[in-house]
Design a protein around this motif. Structure first.
Motif, PDB file in Angstrom:
ATOM      1  N   TYR A  35      -3.297  58.692 -76.279  1.00 41.20           N
ATOM      2  CA  TYR A  35      -4.258  57.596 -76.136  1.00 41.20           C
ATOM      3  C   TYR A  35      -4.957  57.549 -74.780  1.00 41.20           C
ATOM      4  O   TYR A  35      -6.066  57.066 -74.695  1.00 41.20           O
ATOM      5  N   SER A  36      -4.329  57.968 -73.694  1.00 42.46           N
ATOM      6  CA  SER A  36      -4.998  58.023 -72.386  1.00 42.46           C
ATOM      7  C   SER A  36      -4.229  58.970 -71.483  1.00 42.46           C
ATOM      8  O   SER A  36      -3.087  59.342 -71.772  1.00 42.46           O
ATOM      9  N   MET A  37      -4.843  59.347 -70.386  1.00 44.09           N
ATOM     10  CA  MET A  37      -4.178  60.258 -69.446  1.00 44.09           C
ATOM     11  C   MET A  37      -2.990  59.585 -68.748  1.00 44.09           C
ATOM     12  O   MET A  37      -2.101  60.260 -68.254  1.00 44.09           O
ATOM     13  N   THR A  38      -2.962  58.260 -68.704  1.00 41.75           N
ATOM     14  CA  THR A  38      -1.829  57.571 -68.073  1.00 41.75           C
ATOM     15  C   THR A  38      -0.588  57.585 -68.970  1.00 41.75           C
ATOM     16  O   THR A  38       0.507  57.334 -68.483  1.00 41.75           O
ATOM     17  N   TRP A  39      -0.771  57.828 -70.259  1.00 42.06           N
ATOM     18  CA  TRP A  39       0.381  57.919 -71.167  1.00 42.06           C
ATOM     19  C   TRP A  39       0.637  59.394 -71.462  1.00 42.06           C
ATOM     20  O   TRP A  39       0.468  59.887 -72.565  1.00 42.06           O
ATOM     21  N   ALA A  40       1.057  60.103 -70.454  1.00 43.72           N
ATOM     22  CA  ALA A  40       1.423  61.510 -70.584  1.00 43.72           C
ATOM     23  C   ALA A  40       2.878  61.644 -70.168  1.00 43.72           C
ATOM     24  O   ALA A  40       3.210  61.493 -68.992  1.00 43.72           O
ATOM     25  N   PRO A  41       3.769  61.887 -71.110  1.00 43.01           N
ATOM     26  CA  PRO A  41       5.186  61.997 -70.772  1.00 43.01           C
ATOM     27  C   PRO A  41       5.434  63.127 -69.774  1.00 43.01           C
ATOM     28  O   PRO A  41       4.945  64.233 -69.967  1.00 43.01           O
ATOM     29  N   MET A  42       6.153  62.820 -68.710  1.00 41.38           N
ATOM     30  CA  MET A  42       6.455  63.834 -67.700  1.00 41.38           C
ATOM     31  C   MET A  42       7.866  64.397 -67.848  1.00 41.38           C
ATOM     32  O   MET A  42       8.186  65.398 -67.244  1.00 41.38           O
ATOM     33  N   ALA A  43       8.700  63.737 -68.646  1.00 38.42           N
ATOM     34  CA  ALA A  43      10.078  64.200 -68.854  1.00 38.42           C
ATOM     35  C   ALA A  43      10.358  64.245 -70.357  1.00 38.42           C
ATOM     36  O   ALA A  43       9.632  63.648 -71.160  1.00 38.42           O
ATOM     37  N   THR A  44      11.420  64.929 -70.714  1.00 34.91           N
ATOM     38  CA  THR A  44      11.784  65.045 -72.118  1.00 34.91           C
ATOM     39  C   THR A  44      12.123  63.684 -72.713  1.00 34.91           C
ATOM     40  O   THR A  44      11.783  63.396 -73.862  1.00 34.91           O
ATOM     41  N   GLY A  45      12.761  62.821 -71.943  1.00 32.12           N
ATOM     42  CA  GLY A  45      13.092  61.474 -72.417  1.00 32.12           C
ATOM     43  C   GLY A  45      11.848  60.643 -72.687  1.00 32.12           C
ATOM     44  O   GLY A  45      11.798  59.879 -73.655  1.00 32.12           O
ATOM     45  N   ALA A  46      10.841  60.794 -71.836  1.00 25.68           N
ATOM     46  CA  ALA A  46       9.582  60.075 -72.050  1.00 25.68           C
ATOM     47  C   ALA A  46       8.877  60.592 -73.302  1.00 25.68           C
ATOM     48  O   ALA A  46       8.266  59.820 -74.046  1.00 25.68           O
ATOM     49  N   TYR A  47       8.968  61.887 -73.545  1.00 21.28           N
ATOM     50  CA  TYR A  47       8.388  62.469 -74.756  1.00 21.28           C
ATOM     51  C   TYR A  47       9.107  61.940 -75.995  1.00 21.28           C
ATOM     52  O   TYR A  47       8.467  61.578 -76.988  1.00 21.28           O
ATOM     53  N   ALA A  48      10.431  61.854 -75.922  1.00 23.57           N
ATOM     54  CA  ALA A  48      11.203  61.302 -77.038  1.00 23.57           C
ATOM     55  C   ALA A  48      10.824  59.836 -77.271  1.00 23.57           C
ATOM     56  O   ALA A  48      10.697  59.393 -78.415  1.00 23.57           O
ATOM     57  N   GLY A  49      10.639  59.092 -76.185  1.00 22.98           N
ATOM     58  CA  GLY A  49      10.216  57.697 -76.316  1.00 22.98           C
ATOM     59  C   GLY A  49       8.850  57.573 -76.974  1.00 22.98           C
ATOM     60  O   GLY A  49       8.621  56.673 -77.787  1.00 22.98           O
ATOM     61  N   THR A  50       7.941  58.467 -76.641  1.00 25.65           N
ATOM     62  CA  THR A  50       6.620  58.468 -77.264  1.00 25.65           C
ATOM     63  C   THR A  50       6.729  58.789 -78.740  1.00 25.65           C
ATOM     64  O   THR A  50       6.054  58.163 -79.576  1.00 25.65           O
ATOM     65  N   CYS A  51       7.579  59.738 -79.093  1.00 28.94           N
ATOM     66  CA  CYS A  51       7.781  60.074 -80.508  1.00 28.94           C
ATOM     67  C   CYS A  51       8.399  58.894 -81.266  1.00 28.94           C
ATOM     68  O   CYS A  51       8.000  58.597 -82.395  1.00 28.94           O
ATOM     69  N   ILE A  52       9.348  58.200 -80.641  1.00 28.65           N
ATOM     70  CA  ILE A  52       9.951  57.017 -81.268  1.00 28.65           C
ATOM     71  C   ILE A  52       8.898  55.922 -81.459  1.00 28.65           C
ATOM     72  O   ILE A  52       8.856  55.244 -82.489  1.00 28.65           O
ATOM     73  N   PHE A  53       8.017  55.754 -80.465  1.00 26.85           N
ATOM     74  CA  PHE A  53       6.929  54.788 -80.603  1.00 26.85           C
ATOM     75  C   PHE A  53       6.057  55.130 -81.810  1.00 26.85           C
ATOM     76  O   PHE A  53       5.682  54.248 -82.588  1.00 26.85           O
ATOM     77  N   LEU A  54       5.725  56.405 -81.981  1.00 24.39           N
ATOM     78  CA  LEU A  54       4.888  56.816 -83.105  1.00 24.39           C
ATOM     79  C   LEU A  54       5.605  56.602 -84.440  1.00 24.39           C
ATOM     80  O   LEU A  54       4.974  56.228 -85.432  1.00 24.39           O
ATOM     81  N   ILE A  55       6.913  56.829 -84.469  1.00 23.53           N
ATOM     82  CA  ILE A  55       7.687  56.560 -85.691  1.00 23.53           C
ATOM     83  C   ILE A  55       7.611  55.082 -86.035  1.00 23.53           C
ATOM     84  O   ILE A  55       7.343  54.702 -87.179  1.00 23.53           O
ATOM     85  N   ILE A  56       7.831  54.221 -85.041  1.00 21.40           N
ATOM     86  CA  ILE A  56       7.790  52.773 -85.270  1.00 21.40           C
ATOM     87  C   ILE A  56       6.387  52.335 -85.696  1.00 21.40           C
ATOM     88  O   ILE A  56       6.231  51.498 -86.600  1.00 21.40           O
ATOM     89  N   LEU A  57       5.360  52.890 -85.069  1.00 23.04           N
ATOM     90  CA  LEU A  57       3.991  52.545 -85.427  1.00 23.04           C
ATOM     91  C   LEU A  57       3.680  52.944 -86.869  1.00 23.04           C
ATOM     92  O   LEU A  57       3.014  52.208 -87.603  1.00 23.04           O
ATOM     93  N   ALA A  58       4.179  54.087 -87.300  1.00 20.29           N
ATOM     94  CA  ALA A  58       3.964  54.534 -88.684  1.00 20.29           C
ATOM     95  C   ALA A  58       4.726  53.647 -89.667  1.00 20.29           C
ATOM     96  O   ALA A  58       4.222  53.349 -90.758  1.00 20.29           O
ATOM     97  N   VAL A  59       5.921  53.192 -89.306  1.00 18.74           N
ATOM     98  CA  VAL A  59       6.671  52.262 -90.162  1.00 18.74           C
ATOM     99  C   VAL A  59       5.905  50.943 -90.264  1.00 18.74           C
ATOM    100  O   VAL A  59       5.782  50.362 -91.355  1.00 18.74           O
ATOM    101  N   ILE A  60       5.367  50.467 -89.164  1.00 19.40           N
ATOM    102  CA  ILE A  60       4.556  49.246 -89.174  1.00 19.40           C
ATOM    103  C   ILE A  60       3.334  49.432 -90.068  1.00 19.40           C
ATOM    104  O   ILE A  60       2.944  48.516 -90.801  1.00 19.40           O
TER     105      ILE A  60
END
Length: 185
Positions: A35-60
């Motif tokens: 969505y923007s350059m400020t939401w760029a995961p810099m660590a593996t945990g941040a990437y996992a968090g982004t993927c979890i966000f997308l899962i929740i958004l798709a469930v919504i």
């Protein structure tokens, strides 16, 4: 952007990229912006968090479709049970339907075993409900929210990141599995 690979011939005055730079392929980077350059995961945990966000958004997203379906069913039920006002001197809908060639008489056995004569009326044309702000405004708002969430998910897929893509598909699957049965299809 590297400008050395740009096509600079006189035929190409728009400055478009050559076809070799516009390849659309999936990739597996863990630092893809969402969505923007400020939401760029810099660590593996941040990437996992982004993927979890997308899962929740798709469930919504799936939940919104179920909610819209339930609301549509509720509004249709209310429309069927609306009271009619009979104006003196004018025939009512029931009188018109009783005289209609589309109505049929029959016998109905009610709960206590008593037979009653009933008239079955069937409507052949499609009925368009009148405009009601109490129904049409929430319907429009719900459609707008569904479109907004759908476009956010589309942008996630358009990053061409495999993890984001699979997260969205997984979220749609989980949402449909968990609450899809409540919607009217």
């Amino acid at each position: 952007m590297d400008m050395s690979n740009m096509n600079s011939t006189s035929d190409n005055t728009m400055g478009t990229m050559p076809m070799s730079m516009m390849q659309m392929v999936f990739f597996t980077s863990t630092s893809t912006p969402l969505y923007s350059m400020t939401w760029a995961p810099m660590a593996t945990g941040a990437y996992a968090g982004t993927c979890i966000f997308l899962i929740i958004l798709a469930v919504i997203f799936r939940a919104l479709f179920v909610a819209k379906s339930l609301l549509e069913q509720r509004w249709a039920d209310k429309e069927l049970h609306r009271r009619q006002i009979i104006v003196r001197g004018q025939s009512s809908d029931s009188e018109r339907s009783a005289n209609s060639f589309e109505s049929k008489t029959g016998t109905l056995i009610v709960e206590k075993g008593i037979e009653e004569q009933v008239k079955v009326v069937r409507r052949h044309e499609r009925h368009v409900t009148p405009c009601r702000i109490s129904v049409d405004l929430p319907r429009a708002a719900m459609a707008t929210v569904i479109a907004g969430v759908g476009y956010l998910l589309m942008l996630g897929v358009m990053t061409m990141n495999v993890g984001y893509f699979l997260s969205i598909l997984g979220g749609v699957f989980l949402g449909e599995l968990a609450i899809g049965r409540y919607g009217v299809h």
